[in-house]
Design a protein around this motif. Structure first.
Motif, PDB file in Angstrom:
ATOM      1  N   GLY A 167     -35.848 -52.657  10.442  1.00 49.19           N
ATOM      2  CA  GLY A 167     -35.718 -51.437   9.657  1.00 49.19           C
ATOM      3  C   GLY A 167     -34.731 -51.551   8.513  1.00 49.19           C
ATOM      4  N   GLU A 168     -33.798 -52.530   8.592  1.00 41.58           N
ATOM      5  CA  GLU A 168     -32.862 -52.747   7.492  1.00 41.58           C
ATOM      6  C   GLU A 168     -33.589 -53.047   6.191  1.00 41.58           C
ATOM      7  N   VAL A 169     -34.768 -53.663   6.287  1.00 41.35           N
ATOM      8  CA  VAL A 169     -35.540 -53.989   5.080  1.00 41.35           C
ATOM      9  C   VAL A 169     -35.995 -52.711   4.384  1.00 41.35           C
ATOM     10  N   ALA A 170     -36.660 -51.836   5.129  1.00 42.93           N
ATOM     11  CA  ALA A 170     -37.171 -50.601   4.539  1.00 42.93           C
ATOM     12  C   ALA A 170     -36.043 -49.720   4.017  1.00 42.93           C
ATOM     13  N   VAL A 171     -34.934 -49.652   4.755  1.00 38.84           N
ATOM     14  CA  VAL A 171     -33.812 -48.805   4.347  1.00 38.84           C
ATOM     15  C   VAL A 171     -33.180 -49.333   3.063  1.00 38.84           C
ATOM     16  N   ALA A 172     -32.945 -50.655   2.987  1.00 38.60           N
ATOM     17  CA  ALA A 172     -32.331 -51.251   1.797  1.00 38.60           C
ATOM     18  C   ALA A 172     -33.227 -51.084   0.574  1.00 38.60           C
ATOM     19  N   GLN A 173     -34.518 -51.321   0.756  1.00 39.66           N
ATOM     20  CA  GLN A 173     -35.409 -51.241  -0.394  1.00 39.66           C
ATOM     21  C   GLN A 173     -35.610 -49.798  -0.866  1.00 39.66           C
ATOM     22  N   ARG A 174     -35.566 -48.853   0.047  1.00 38.83           N
ATOM     23  CA  ARG A 174     -35.648 -47.458  -0.376  1.00 38.83           C
ATOM     24  C   ARG A 174     -34.375 -47.053  -1.115  1.00 38.83           C
ATOM     25  N   LEU A 175     -33.218 -47.590  -0.697  1.00 43.34           N
ATOM     26  CA  LEU A 175     -31.980 -47.350  -1.439  1.00 43.34           C
ATOM     27  C   LEU A 175     -32.108 -47.861  -2.865  1.00 43.34           C
ATOM     28  N   ARG A 313     -29.187 -60.378  12.698  1.00 41.73           N
ATOM     29  CA  ARG A 313     -27.754 -60.135  12.496  1.00 41.73           C
ATOM     30  C   ARG A 313     -27.407 -60.195  11.024  1.00 41.73           C
ATOM     31  N   PHE A 314     -27.990 -61.167  10.284  1.00 46.78           N
ATOM     32  CA  PHE A 314     -27.700 -61.327   8.863  1.00 46.78           C
ATOM     33  C   PHE A 314     -28.036 -60.053   8.093  1.00 46.78           C
ATOM     34  N   MET A 315     -29.208 -59.498   8.340  1.00 43.69           N
ATOM     35  CA  MET A 315     -29.609 -58.292   7.612  1.00 43.69           C
ATOM     36  C   MET A 315     -28.749 -57.100   8.008  1.00 43.69           C
ATOM     37  N   ARG A 316     -28.381 -57.018   9.282  1.00 48.04           N
ATOM     38  CA  ARG A 316     -27.603 -55.876   9.775  1.00 48.04           C
ATOM     39  C   ARG A 316     -26.143 -55.946   9.337  1.00 48.04           C
ATOM     40  N   GLU A 317     -25.529 -57.132   9.401  1.00 54.23           N
ATOM     41  CA  GLU A 317     -24.099 -57.262   9.155  1.00 54.23           C
ATOM     42  C   GLU A 317     -23.777 -57.723   7.738  1.00 54.23           C
ATOM     43  N   ASN A 323     -25.290 -53.287  -1.899  1.00 58.47           N
ATOM     44  CA  ASN A 323     -23.928 -53.266  -1.375  1.00 58.47           C
ATOM     45  C   ASN A 323     -23.642 -54.431  -0.436  1.00 58.47           C
ATOM     46  N   GLY A 324     -24.658 -55.261  -0.168  1.00 58.25           N
ATOM     47  CA  GLY A 324     -24.508 -56.324   0.805  1.00 58.25           C
ATOM     48  C   GLY A 324     -24.298 -57.689   0.174  1.00 58.25           C
ATOM     49  N   LYS A 325     -24.392 -58.694   1.023  1.00 56.65           N
ATOM     50  CA  LYS A 325     -24.144 -60.066   0.596  1.00 56.65           C
ATOM     51  C   LYS A 325     -25.268 -60.611  -0.270  1.00 56.65           C
ATOM     52  N   LEU A 326     -26.511 -60.235   0.043  1.00 53.72           N
ATOM     53  CA  LEU A 326     -27.667 -60.792  -0.668  1.00 53.72           C
ATOM     54  C   LEU A 326     -28.658 -59.686  -0.989  1.00 53.72           C
ATOM     55  N   PRO A 327     -28.608 -59.102  -2.184  1.00 52.12           N
ATOM     56  CA  PRO A 327     -29.581 -58.067  -2.541  1.00 52.12           C
ATOM     57  C   PRO A 327     -31.012 -58.610  -2.565  1.00 52.12           C
ATOM     58  N   VAL A 328     -31.904 -57.919  -1.872  1.00 52.83           N
ATOM     59  CA  VAL A 328     -33.303 -58.333  -1.765  1.00 52.83           C
ATOM     60  C   VAL A 328     -34.200 -57.208  -2.291  1.00 52.83           C
ATOM     61  N   HIS A 360     -29.307 -50.029 -10.605  1.00 54.25           N
ATOM     62  CA  HIS A 360     -29.603 -51.005  -9.551  1.00 54.25           C
ATOM     63  C   HIS A 360     -29.387 -52.449 -10.034  1.00 54.25           C
ATOM     64  N   GLN A 361     -28.533 -52.614 -11.019  1.00 52.36           N
ATOM     65  CA  GLN A 361     -28.214 -53.936 -11.545  1.00 52.36           C
ATOM     66  C   GLN A 361     -27.288 -54.688 -10.590  1.00 52.36           C
ATOM     67  N   VAL A 362     -27.625 -55.948 -10.314  1.00 52.98           N
ATOM     68  CA  VAL A 362     -26.756 -56.838  -9.555  1.00 52.98           C
ATOM     69  C   VAL A 362     -25.680 -57.360 -10.502  1.00 52.98           C
ATOM     70  N   PRO A 363     -24.404 -57.202 -10.188  1.00 52.35           N
ATOM     71  CA  PRO A 363     -23.344 -57.648 -11.100  1.00 52.35           C
ATOM     72  C   PRO A 363     -23.403 -59.152 -11.351  1.00 52.35           C
ATOM     73  N   ASP A 364     -23.180 -59.533 -12.609  1.00 50.31           N
ATOM     74  CA  ASP A 364     -23.106 -60.951 -12.991  1.00 50.31           C
ATOM     75  C   ASP A 364     -24.313 -61.742 -12.484  1.00 50.31           C
ATOM     76  N   CYS A 365     -25.489 -61.180 -12.664  1.00 49.95           N
ATOM     77  CA  CYS A 365     -26.712 -61.813 -12.153  1.00 49.95           C
ATOM     78  C   CYS A 365     -27.071 -63.044 -12.990  1.00 49.95           C
ATOM     79  N   ARG A 366     -27.088 -64.211 -12.350  1.00 48.11           N
ATOM     80  CA  ARG A 366     -27.396 -65.465 -13.051  1.00 48.11           C
ATOM     81  C   ARG A 366     -28.739 -66.044 -12.639  1.00 48.11           C
ATOM     82  N   PHE A 367     -29.025 -66.055 -11.342  1.00 50.08           N
ATOM     83  CA  PHE A 367     -30.275 -66.629 -10.847  1.00 50.08           C
ATOM     84  C   PHE A 367     -30.931 -65.669  -9.864  1.00 50.08           C
ATOM     85  N   VAL A 368     -32.253 -65.527 -10.001  1.00 46.57           N
ATOM     86  CA  VAL A 368     -33.032 -64.723  -9.065  1.00 46.57           C
ATOM     87  C   VAL A 368     -34.157 -65.593  -8.515  1.00 46.57           C
TER      88      VAL A 368
END
Length: 385
Positions: A167-175, A313-317, A323-328, A360-368
């Motif tokens: 569910g972290e996927v749907a919640v993050a993407q809706r955010l 765990r990675f997606m949850r924590e 706001n997380g470690k790896l915006p998807v 929804h800009q990722v700060p200092d975005c260099r590679f996607v």
């Protein structure tokens, strides 16, 4: 020869997803697939700051006819054809590397919602295009949703990931969609909302399924040196590409149920990271083809963003939101932004690298890093400065 930095994206365009979604729901039919494709191309052309006559290559998505789109646009290309979202980019780079074209327009249009296209049932897309539907319909597996539900159930048993973690996927993407003006589904949801939503095919909930909407997407790819001279905005380089297909045992669902496409993803990852000369730790954001939410955990493990068996765990924590470690899927992906069969993900990748995404800009975005693993066919592209 390597395709790294041979070509760059100089222009992107998309249609009015939100407005057309509302119009179609009201019973209107704003455009057919060709019309959406033409609208998107005109916007990409304006974004690039070039004229139609500067385009000498044309690749269209499989939802429109190559010759007809060329006729409507008045383009007689030196190289062209019909490809899906991912292979269109790779083929454009190959044509440019070989000197067969200098500036290639990649165009997609789809009236799938207003045309009531079936993506489930024994007659999905005509019944013969998706072999998995045909072979497994006697057992009730008559949609991709059913196939991915079984695949994710097996993944749950193998890794211990829970429904709440998915569910972290749907919640993050809706955010992300809530911060994106052109996204269709912008009402934020919580994990509690996700778990309370109805099952469509257990263990997949309503929020695990992609949208179905009309629209068009286009991007223009030019030879890297030429791109610097003609583009109105800073070109976004294509740093690496990769592809690996799992065909053995495909109709028995073997690649889905035994390895979750992992062998294809790992081979594809090796190609794209080696070509680009960078790896997972260098990525500012990731875009994942997400017709269903479970594509995301499969990809995060398969492309080396977390340890095998640790993705829940990675997606949850660690987090996959802005706001997380790896915006998807930073605009909301197929689940909440728009379902353009992988084309819109690449527009989002380009805009993130350009720094054009506002809230929804990722700060200092260099590679996607963009990747797709539909039916065990893994394709990967890295966009960057």
């Amino acid at each position: 020869m390597s395709l790294s930095k041979v070509a760059a994206v100089i222009g992107v365009g998309q249609t009015d997803y939100v407005g057309d979604y509302a119009r179609v729901r009201a019973g209107e039919k704003p455009h057919n697939s060709d019309g959406y494709a033409v609208l998107a191309f005109n916007k990409a052309l304006a974004d690039a700051g070039i004229s139609r006559d500067d385009v000498d290559g044309l690749i269209v998505g499989p939802t429109v006819a190559y010759e007809r789109i060329g006729e409507l646009l008045g383009i007689n290309p030196t190289w062209g054809g019909q490809r899906d979202a991912m292979l269109a980019v790779i083929e454009a780079c190959m044509a440019i590397q070989c000197g067969l074209a200098k500036t290639v327009a990649c165009i997609y249009g789809n009236d799938q919602r207003s045309a009531a296209v079936q993506y489930g049932g024994p007659q999905a897309m005509g019944g013969d295009l998706f072999l998995s539907y045909v072979y497994h319909s006697p057992w009730g597996y008559t949609s991709q949703g059913a196939l991915y539900a079984m695949m994710f159930r097996r993944f749950m048993d193998a890794t211990g990931i829970t429904e709440a973690e998915l569910g972290e996927v749907a919640v993050a993407q809706r955010l992300h969609a809530s911060l994106t003006p052109h996204a269709i589904m912008r009402q934020p949801i919580t994990i509690e909302d996700y778990l309370a939503s109805r099952y469509i095919c257990e263990p997949l909930h309503l929020f695990d399924y992609c949208l179905i909407n009309d629209g068009g997407v286009a991007f223009i790819i030019s030879e890297a040196g030429l791109a610097k001279k003609i583009a109105r905005k800073p070109p976004v380089l294509i740093h690496g590409v990769g592809r690996y297909d799992l065909n053995r045992g495909a109709t028995s669902l073997e690649p889905r149920l035994l390895d979750f496409y992992r062998p294809a993803q790992e081979k594809c990852a090796a190609q794209v990271y080696d070509m680009a000369g960078i790896g997972p730790k260098d990525m500012s954001a990731v875009q994942v083809y997400d017709s269903f939410s479970c594509h995301v955990p499969f990809a995060l493990e398969g492309y080396g963003y977390c340890r095998s068996g640790d993705v829940g765990r990675f997606m949850r924590e660690d987090g996959i939101s802005l706001n997380g470690k790896l915006p998807v899927n930073t605009a909301g992906g197929h689940l909440s932004e728009t379902y353009m069969q992988g084309w819109a993900h690449q527009v989002e990748a380009v805009r993130q690298v350009r720094g054009e995404c506002d809230r929804h800009q990722v700060p200092d975005c260099r590679f996607v890093h963009y990747n797709s693993d539909v039916a065990g066919k893994a394709v990967s592209i890295i966009y960057g400065q």
